[in-house]
Scaffold this motif. Sequence first.
Motif, PDB file in Angstrom:
ATOM      1  N   LEU A   1      -8.166 -12.950  13.751  1.00  0.00           N
ATOM      2  CA  LEU A   1      -8.784 -12.006  12.985  1.00  0.00           C
ATOM      3  C   LEU A   1      -9.478 -12.626  11.861  1.00  0.00           C
ATOM      4  O   LEU A   1      -8.748 -13.370  11.126  1.00  0.00           O
ATOM      5  N   LYS A   2     -10.351 -12.353  11.550  1.00  0.00           N
ATOM      6  CA  LYS A   2     -11.341 -12.912  10.200  1.00  0.00           C
ATOM      7  C   LYS A   2     -10.836 -12.066   9.229  1.00  0.00           C
ATOM      8  O   LYS A   2     -11.063 -10.858   8.962  1.00  0.00           O
ATOM      9  N   VAL A   3     -10.333 -12.721   7.950  1.00  0.00           N
ATOM     10  CA  VAL A   3     -10.017 -12.158   6.676  1.00  0.00           C
ATOM     11  C   VAL A   3     -11.203 -11.945   5.865  1.00  0.00           C
ATOM     12  O   VAL A   3     -11.939 -12.663   5.771  1.00  0.00           O
ATOM     13  N   ASP A   4     -11.562 -10.516   6.031  1.00  0.00           N
ATOM     14  CA  ASP A   4     -12.641 -10.181   5.155  1.00  0.00           C
ATOM     15  C   ASP A   4     -12.567 -10.167   3.540  1.00  0.00           C
ATOM     16  O   ASP A   4     -13.459 -10.572   2.903  1.00  0.00           O
ATOM     17  N   LYS A   5     -11.207  -9.930   2.723  1.00  0.00           N
ATOM     18  CA  LYS A   5     -11.108 -10.044   1.409  1.00  0.00           C
ATOM     19  C   LYS A   5      -9.713 -10.329   1.268  1.00  0.00           C
ATOM     20  O   LYS A   5      -9.056 -10.285   2.092  1.00  0.00           O
ATOM     21  N   THR A   6      -9.623 -10.858  -0.056  1.00  0.00           N
ATOM     22  CA  THR A   6      -8.332 -11.293  -0.759  1.00  0.00           C
ATOM     23  C   THR A   6      -7.567 -10.042  -1.413  1.00  0.00           C
ATOM     24  O   THR A   6      -8.504  -9.344  -1.687  1.00  0.00           O
ATOM     25  N   PHE A   7      -6.480 -10.231  -1.526  1.00  0.00           N
ATOM     26  CA  PHE A   7      -5.924  -9.238  -2.513  1.00  0.00           C
ATOM     27  C   PHE A   7      -6.512  -9.360  -4.086  1.00  0.00           C
ATOM     28  O   PHE A   7      -6.801  -8.292  -4.707  1.00  0.00           O
ATOM     29  N   LEU A   8      -7.129 -10.614  -4.480  1.00  0.00           N
ATOM     30  CA  LEU A   8      -7.739 -10.900  -5.575  1.00  0.00           C
ATOM     31  C   LEU A   8      -9.220 -10.226  -5.436  1.00  0.00           C
ATOM     32  O   LEU A   8      -9.544  -9.764  -6.721  1.00  0.00           O
ATOM     33  N   THR A   9      -9.776 -10.390  -4.717  1.00  0.00           N
ATOM     34  CA  THR A   9     -11.180  -9.958  -4.598  1.00  0.00           C
ATOM     35  C   THR A   9     -11.324  -8.404  -4.107  1.00  0.00           C
ATOM     36  O   THR A   9     -12.674  -7.967  -4.008  1.00  0.00           O
ATOM     37  N   SER A  10     -10.398  -7.624  -3.827  1.00  0.00           N
ATOM     38  CA  SER A  10     -10.430  -6.172  -3.307  1.00  0.00           C
ATOM     39  C   SER A  10      -9.511  -5.610  -4.245  1.00  0.00           C
ATOM     40  O   SER A  10      -9.049  -5.909  -5.017  1.00  0.00           O
ATOM     41  N   SER A  11      -9.760  -4.356  -4.062  1.00  0.00           N
ATOM     42  CA  SER A  11      -8.627  -3.283  -4.899  1.00  0.00           C
ATOM     43  C   SER A  11      -8.373  -2.205  -3.852  1.00  0.00           C
ATOM     44  O   SER A  11      -9.096  -1.492  -3.237  1.00  0.00           O
ATOM     45  N   PRO A  12      -7.039  -1.815  -4.182  1.00  0.00           N
ATOM     46  CA  PRO A  12      -6.515  -0.734  -3.454  1.00  0.00           C
ATOM     47  C   PRO A  12      -7.079   0.601  -3.632  1.00  0.00           C
ATOM     48  O   PRO A  12      -7.000   1.509  -2.983  1.00  0.00           O
ATOM     49  N   TYR A  13      -7.747   0.782  -4.883  1.00  0.00           N
ATOM     50  CA  TYR A  13      -8.489   2.008  -5.269  1.00  0.00           C
ATOM     51  C   TYR A  13      -9.857   2.198  -4.413  1.00  0.00           C
ATOM     52  O   TYR A  13     -10.298   3.258  -4.427  1.00  0.00           O
ATOM     53  N   LEU A  14     -10.319   1.143  -3.710  1.00  0.00           N
ATOM     54  CA  LEU A  14     -11.246   1.375  -3.094  1.00  0.00           C
ATOM     55  C   LEU A  14     -11.140   1.408  -1.531  1.00  0.00           C
ATOM     56  O   LEU A  14     -11.973   1.891  -0.686  1.00  0.00           O
ATOM     57  N   LEU A  15      -9.783   1.708  -1.114  1.00  0.00           N
ATOM     58  CA  LEU A  15      -9.287   1.966   0.174  1.00  0.00           C
ATOM     59  C   LEU A  15      -8.979   3.329   0.451  1.00  0.00           C
ATOM     60  O   LEU A  15      -8.462   4.063  -0.724  1.00  0.00           O
ATOM     61  N   ASN A  16      -9.184   3.760   1.673  1.00  0.00           N
ATOM     62  CA  ASN A  16      -8.745   5.066   2.232  1.00  0.00           C
ATOM     63  C   ASN A  16      -7.351   5.154   2.890  1.00  0.00           C
ATOM     64  O   ASN A  16      -6.831   6.236   2.780  1.00  0.00           O
ATOM     65  N   ALA A  17      -6.799   4.140   3.260  1.00  0.00           N
ATOM     66  CA  ALA A  17      -5.790   4.154   4.079  1.00  0.00           C
ATOM     67  C   ALA A  17      -5.090   2.739   4.089  1.00  0.00           C
ATOM     68  O   ALA A  17      -5.905   1.623   3.672  1.00  0.00           O
ATOM     69  N   LEU A  18      -3.869   2.265   4.107  1.00  0.00           N
ATOM     70  CA  LEU A  18      -3.355   1.037   4.126  1.00  0.00           C
ATOM     71  C   LEU A  18      -2.244   1.058   5.398  1.00  0.00           C
ATOM     72  O   LEU A  18      -1.706   1.837   6.041  1.00  0.00           O
ATOM     73  N   TYR A  19      -2.810  -0.186   6.247  1.00  0.00           N
ATOM     74  CA  TYR A  19      -1.930  -0.428   7.261  1.00  0.00           C
ATOM     75  C   TYR A  19      -0.955  -1.536   7.344  1.00  0.00           C
ATOM     76  O   TYR A  19      -1.990  -2.559   7.197  1.00  0.00           O
ATOM     77  N   LEU A  20       0.197  -1.898   6.980  1.00  0.00           N
ATOM     78  CA  LEU A  20       0.866  -3.131   6.957  1.00  0.00           C
ATOM     79  C   LEU A  20       1.249  -3.647   8.161  1.00  0.00           C
ATOM     80  O   LEU A  20       2.044  -2.957   8.921  1.00  0.00           O
ATOM     81  N   VAL A  21       1.088  -4.997   8.527  1.00  0.00           N
ATOM     82  CA  VAL A  21       1.429  -5.520   9.648  1.00  0.00           C
ATOM     83  C   VAL A  21       2.533  -6.767   9.820  1.00  0.00           C
ATOM     84  O   VAL A  21       2.797  -7.241  10.405  1.00  0.00           O
ATOM     85  N   GLY A  22       2.844  -7.162   8.396  1.00  0.00           N
ATOM     86  CA  GLY A  22       3.563  -8.251   7.976  1.00  0.00           C
ATOM     87  C   GLY A  22       3.178  -9.700   8.423  1.00  0.00           C
ATOM     88  O   GLY A  22       1.997  -9.587   8.587  1.00  0.00           O
ATOM     89  N   GLY A  23       3.903 -10.566   8.777  1.00  0.00           N
ATOM     90  CA  GLY A  23       3.597 -11.900   8.997  1.00  0.00           C
ATOM     91  C   GLY A  23       4.115 -12.859   7.924  1.00  0.00           C
ATOM     92  O   GLY A  23       5.158 -12.630   7.257  1.00  0.00           O
ATOM     93  N   ASP A  24       3.684 -14.191   8.240  1.00  0.00           N
ATOM     94  CA  ASP A  24       4.345 -15.126   7.369  1.00  0.00           C
ATOM     95  C   ASP A  24       3.032 -15.400   6.264  1.00  0.00           C
ATOM     96  O   ASP A  24       2.094 -15.485   6.587  1.00  0.00           O
ATOM     97  N   PHE A  25       3.667 -15.841   5.172  1.00  0.00           N
ATOM     98  CA  PHE A  25       2.666 -16.135   4.059  1.00  0.00           C
ATOM     99  C   PHE A  25       2.893 -17.446   3.547  1.00  0.00           C
ATOM    100  O   PHE A  25       4.115 -17.954   3.402  1.00  0.00           O
ATOM    101  N   ALA A  26       1.897 -18.191   2.942  1.00  0.00           N
ATOM    102  CA  ALA A  26       2.091 -19.287   2.252  1.00  0.00           C
ATOM    103  C   ALA A  26       2.540 -19.287   1.031  1.00  0.00           C
ATOM    104  O   ALA A  26       3.587 -20.163   0.665  1.00  0.00           O
ATOM    105  N   ASN A  27       2.094 -18.291   0.292  1.00  0.00           N
ATOM    106  CA  ASN A  27       2.884 -18.023  -1.088  1.00  0.00           C
ATOM    107  C   ASN A  27       3.475 -16.795  -1.004  1.00  0.00           C
ATOM    108  O   ASN A  27       3.006 -15.647  -1.365  1.00  0.00           O
ATOM    109  N   GLU A  28       4.849 -16.683  -0.398  1.00  0.00           N
ATOM    110  CA  GLU A  28       5.501 -15.353  -0.040  1.00  0.00           C
ATOM    111  C   GLU A  28       5.685 -14.461  -1.243  1.00  0.00           C
ATOM    112  O   GLU A  28       5.634 -13.341  -1.207  1.00  0.00           O
ATOM    113  N   LYS A  29       6.361 -14.977  -2.366  1.00  0.00           N
ATOM    114  CA  LYS A  29       6.604 -14.247  -3.686  1.00  0.00           C
ATOM    115  C   LYS A  29       5.219 -13.492  -4.059  1.00  0.00           C
ATOM    116  O   LYS A  29       5.219 -12.193  -4.349  1.00  0.00           O
ATOM    117  N   GLN A  30       3.941 -14.277  -4.320  1.00  0.00           N
ATOM    118  CA  GLN A  30       2.874 -13.607  -4.710  1.00  0.00           C
ATOM    119  C   GLN A  30       2.369 -12.523  -3.668  1.00  0.00           C
ATOM    120  O   GLN A  30       1.927 -11.883  -3.999  1.00  0.00           O
TER     121      GLN A  30
END
Length: 82
Positions: free
Chosen positions: A25-54
């Motif tokens: 799946l192609k990542v469209d945006k990063t947390f830094l370049t997007s805003s939750p205020y512009l979204l209408n819904a959120l779906y969390l799928v989890g996974g492994d993260f390079a910088n887990e704390k951030q």
Amino acid sequence: MKQGVFVYIISQMLGTVVGNQGTPLKVDKTFLTSSPYLLNALYLVGGDFANEKQSYQDIMYYTDVMYQHFKPIGITTDATPL
């Protein structure tokens, strides 16, 4: 898309993420370049993260904003630690 629904994959970094079944799946945006205020819904799928704390901080920020604005939040069983 025919019904007017658009899905954006938002992650810590741009590039490609791989689903459980090996689907890239192609990542469209990063947390830094997007805003939750512009979204209408959120779906969390989890996974492994390079910088887990951030990543957890970013995800919790998005979740908190969505909750405060009464927007739908979905979560998979893989994302329950979040």
